[in-house]
Design a protein around this motif. Structure first.
Motif, mmCIF file in Angstrom:
data_model
loop_
_atom_site.group_PDB
_atom_site.id
_atom_site.type_symbol
_atom_site.label_atom_id
_atom_site.label_comp_id
_atom_site.label_asym_id
_atom_site.label_seq_id
_atom_site.Cartn_x
_atom_site.Cartn_y
_atom_site.Cartn_z
ATOM 1 N N VAL A 120 36.764 -13.205 110.505
ATOM 2 C CA VAL A 120 36.659 -11.833 109.993
ATOM 3 C C VAL A 120 36.136 -11.834 108.557
ATOM 4 O O VAL A 120 35.244 -11.049 108.198
ATOM 5 C CB VAL A 120 38.023 -11.116 110.077
ATOM 6 C CG1 VAL A 120 38.002 -9.830 109.271
ATOM 7 C CG2 VAL A 120 38.374 -10.817 111.522
ATOM 8 N N VAL A 121 36.676 -12.715 107.725
ATOM 9 C CA VAL A 121 36.240 -12.798 106.333
ATOM 10 C C VAL A 121 34.788 -13.240 106.247
ATOM 11 O O VAL A 121 33.988 -12.665 105.495
ATOM 12 C CB VAL A 121 37.152 -13.753 105.538
ATOM 13 C CG1 VAL A 121 36.583 -14.002 104.144
ATOM 14 C CG2 VAL A 121 38.560 -13.181 105.432
ATOM 15 N N VAL A 122 34.425 -14.262 107.024
ATOM 16 C CA VAL A 122 33.051 -14.766 107.010
ATOM 17 C C VAL A 122 32.079 -13.678 107.456
ATOM 18 O O VAL A 122 31.033 -13.467 106.836
ATOM 19 C CB VAL A 122 32.923 -16.013 107.915
ATOM 20 C CG1 VAL A 122 31.457 -16.364 108.159
ATOM 21 C CG2 VAL A 122 33.641 -17.195 107.280
ATOM 22 N N TRP A 123 32.420 -12.968 108.534
ATOM 23 C CA TRP A 123 31.532 -11.912 109.035
ATOM 24 C C TRP A 123 31.488 -10.717 108.084
ATOM 25 O O TRP A 123 30.448 -10.052 107.965
ATOM 26 C CB TRP A 123 31.983 -11.475 110.425
ATOM 27 C CG TRP A 123 31.509 -12.410 111.508
ATOM 28 C CD1 TRP A 123 30.594 -13.416 111.379
ATOM 29 C CD2 TRP A 123 31.929 -12.417 112.873
ATOM 30 N NE1 TRP A 123 30.424 -14.052 112.584
ATOM 31 C CE2 TRP A 123 31.218 -13.459 113.516
ATOM 32 C CE3 TRP A 123 32.830 -11.661 113.606
ATOM 33 C CZ2 TRP A 123 31.391 -13.761 114.869
ATOM 34 C CZ3 TRP A 123 33.006 -11.951 114.953
ATOM 35 C CH2 TRP A 123 32.289 -12.990 115.583
ATOM 36 N N GLY A 124 32.587 -10.422 107.405
ATOM 37 C CA GLY A 124 32.577 -9.304 106.465
ATOM 38 C C GLY A 124 31.730 -9.591 105.240
ATOM 39 O O GLY A 124 30.901 -8.769 104.825
ATOM 40 N N ILE A 125 31.898 -10.785 104.650
ATOM 41 C CA ILE A 125 31.109 -11.172 103.484
ATOM 42 C C ILE A 125 29.644 -11.369 103.847
ATOM 43 O O ILE A 125 28.759 -11.277 102.988
ATOM 44 C CB ILE A 125 31.704 -12.455 102.854
ATOM 45 C CG1 ILE A 125 33.121 -12.172 102.353
ATOM 46 C CG2 ILE A 125 30.846 -12.980 101.721
ATOM 47 C CD1 ILE A 125 33.839 -13.390 101.811
ATOM 48 N N ASN A 126 29.387 -11.602 105.115
ATOM 49 C CA ASN A 126 28.027 -11.810 105.614
ATOM 50 C C ASN A 126 27.060 -10.728 105.131
ATOM 51 O O ASN A 126 25.897 -11.009 104.810
ATOM 52 C CB ASN A 126 28.090 -11.836 107.148
ATOM 53 C CG ASN A 126 26.737 -11.892 107.803
ATOM 54 O OD1 ASN A 126 25.958 -12.798 107.562
ATOM 55 N ND2 ASN A 126 26.455 -10.918 108.656
ATOM 56 N N PHE A 127 27.522 -9.479 105.032
ATOM 57 C CA PHE A 127 26.636 -8.383 104.651
ATOM 58 C C PHE A 127 26.223 -8.473 103.183
ATOM 59 O O PHE A 127 25.093 -8.142 102.823
ATOM 60 C CB PHE A 127 27.306 -7.048 104.959
ATOM 61 C CG PHE A 127 27.480 -6.790 106.423
ATOM 62 C CD1 PHE A 127 26.503 -6.132 107.146
ATOM 63 C CD2 PHE A 127 28.618 -7.227 107.087
ATOM 64 C CE1 PHE A 127 26.647 -5.908 108.506
ATOM 65 C CE2 PHE A 127 28.775 -7.020 108.449
ATOM 66 C CZ PHE A 127 27.782 -6.360 109.161
ATOM 67 N N VAL A 128 27.130 -8.922 102.339
ATOM 68 C CA VAL A 128 26.786 -9.140 100.938
ATOM 69 C C VAL A 128 25.786 -10.286 100.821
ATOM 70 O O VAL A 128 24.827 -10.210 100.041
ATOM 71 C CB VAL A 128 28.052 -9.447 100.112
ATOM 72 C CG1 VAL A 128 27.694 -9.864 98.696
ATOM 73 C CG2 VAL A 128 28.968 -8.228 100.083
ATOM 74 N N VAL A 129 25.970 -11.323 101.615
ATOM 75 C CA VAL A 129 25.056 -12.466 101.591
ATOM 76 C C VAL A 129 23.655 -12.043 102.041
ATOM 77 O O VAL A 129 22.650 -12.510 101.498
ATOM 78 C CB VAL A 129 25.595 -13.598 102.484
ATOM 79 C CG1 VAL A 129 24.605 -14.758 102.561
ATOM 80 C CG2 VAL A 129 26.939 -14.092 101.954
#
Length: 299
Positions: free
Chosen positions: A13-22
Motif C-alpha cells: 500500500v505504501v509503495v503503491w501510494g508513493i508511486n504517484f509522487v515518484v
C-alpha cells in the motif's frame, strides 16, 4: 492475517501510494510515454528470462499488456504530465473499482449487491465533486484522461479474472514485456525521437531512481506480493487494503510535494473511498468446516 503478511500488505500500500509522487519526479525530465516504456522494460528484463513462460493463454497476456500497460499507464502518465497532481491522480484512478463492478455486471452477468450499487453512486458523486471543484488546478481534459485510464484498468481486471493466472508476478512480467514496444512506438510517434534521445542523454539520478522505483518497487514487488497474498487469503481479506492507496498517495503528495487538499476535494475523497469500500467489502460467509462446528455447537 498473519502479522508478517499484514506488514507485507501495508508495505505494498505504501509503495503503491508513493508511486504517484515518484511518477511526478520522473516526468520532470522525461516524456510520459517514454517513462512508461522504460518502466515496463526494466520490469520485464531480465525477469522474463528467469521466471519462464506465463502459464496462461497468450491472448490474456497481450490483453492485459495493452489495457493495463499501454492504455492505463500511458494515459495516466500523460494526464499527470499535463497537470493532474499526484494525490488527486491516486484518488481518481481508484474509480477503477466502479468500472470493474460495472464490467462484471455487463460482461459476466453478475448480479450486483445493493451495497455495490450504493457504493457506485456514492463514489460517482465524489468524482463529480472533483470535476466541479473550481479551485482545482488540474485541467479538465487531463482529469478525464485519468478517469479513462481507470476504465482501462477495469478492462484489465476483467481479463485477469478470465485468465486466472497461477503466478501473478510471472503474469505481470510478461504483460509488462508486451507493453514496451507499443509504448516506445507511440512515444516516437507523438513525443518525437529527438525529445526521447535528449531525455535519455540528460537523465540524472532522480530519473534513474524514479524508473527503478516504478519497475522494481511498484511493479515487481507490488504485484508479486499482492499476488502471493491473494493466493493465501480470500479476496475479501486482501482487497480492502487497496482503499488505503489513495490515502497514502494524497498524504505523500502533501508531505513531499506540498499538494494542498481543499474542503471540496477532501469531501470528494471521503465519498470516493467510502463508495469503493461499499463495492469490495462484503460479509464473510462461513467456510464448510466452520458451518459444521456452528451446527455442532447449536446442537
Amino acid at each position: 492475517m498473519k502479522p508478517r503478511d499484514l506488514l507485507l500488505a501495508l508495505a505494498v500500500v505504501v509503495v503503491w501510494g508513493i508511486n504517484f509522487v515518484v511518477i511526478e519526479v520522473g516526468l520532470e525530465g522525461m516524456p510520459p510515454l517514454l517513462l512508461s516504456a522504460l518502466r515496463f522494460f526494466f520490469a520485464a528484463v531480465p525477469a522474463i528470462f528467469l521466471l519462464g513462460p506465463p502459464r496462461v493463454a497468450w491472448r490474456y497476456v497481450v490483453g492485459v499488456g495493452l489495457a493495463l500497460g499501454v492504455a492505463k499507464f500511458g494515459l495516466l502518465f500523460i494526464a499527470m504530465d499535463h497537470g493532474v497532481p499526484a494525490g488527486l491522480s491516486s484518488l481518481v484512478l481508484q474509480s477503477q473499482v466502479i468500472f470493474t463492478v460495472l464490467f462484471a455486471i455487463a460482461v459476466l452477468r453478475e448480479r450486483p449487491r445493493p451495497a455495490q450499487l450504493a457504493g457506485i453512486v456514492i463514489a460517482c458523486v465524489g468524482i463529480v465533486l472533483i470535476v466541479l471543484d473550481r479551485k482545482l488546478s488540474a485541467p479538465l481534459g487531463a482529469l478525464l484522461l485519468v478517469i479513462v485510464a481507470a476504465g482501462f484498468w477495469g478492462v484489465a481486471n476483467m481479463i485477469t479474472r478470465y485468465a486466472k493466472p497461477p503466478d501473478t508476478l510471472r503474469f505481470m512480467v510478461w504483460a509488462s514485456a508486451v507493453a514496451v514496444v507499443p509504448l516506445l512506438f507511440l512515444s516516437l510517434l507523438t513525443e518525437g525521437p529527438t525529445a526521447d534521445a535528449d531525455a535519455i542523454r540528460a537523465i540524472d539520478l532522480s530519473g534513474i531512481g524514479a524508473i527503478a522505483y516504478l519497475a522494481f518497487g511498484a511493479t515487481l514487488f507490488g504485484f508479486g506480493v499482492w499476488g502471493c497474498l491473494l493466493r493465501q487469503y480470500d479476496a475479501s481479506t486482501v482487497a480492502p487494503f487497496s482503499l488505503l492507496v489513495p490515502v497514502v498517495g494524497m498524504s505523500a503528495a502533501w508531505v513531499l510535494r506540498g499538494e494542498a487538499v481543499g474542503p471540496q476535494q477532501a469531501i470528494a475523497a471521503v465519498l470516493v473511498i467510502g463508495g469503493m469500500a461499499c463495492t469490495i467489502i462484503r460479509r464473510r460467509s462461513p467456510r464448510p468446516t466452520e458451518t459444521r462446528e456452528l451446527m455442532k455447537a447449536a446442537a
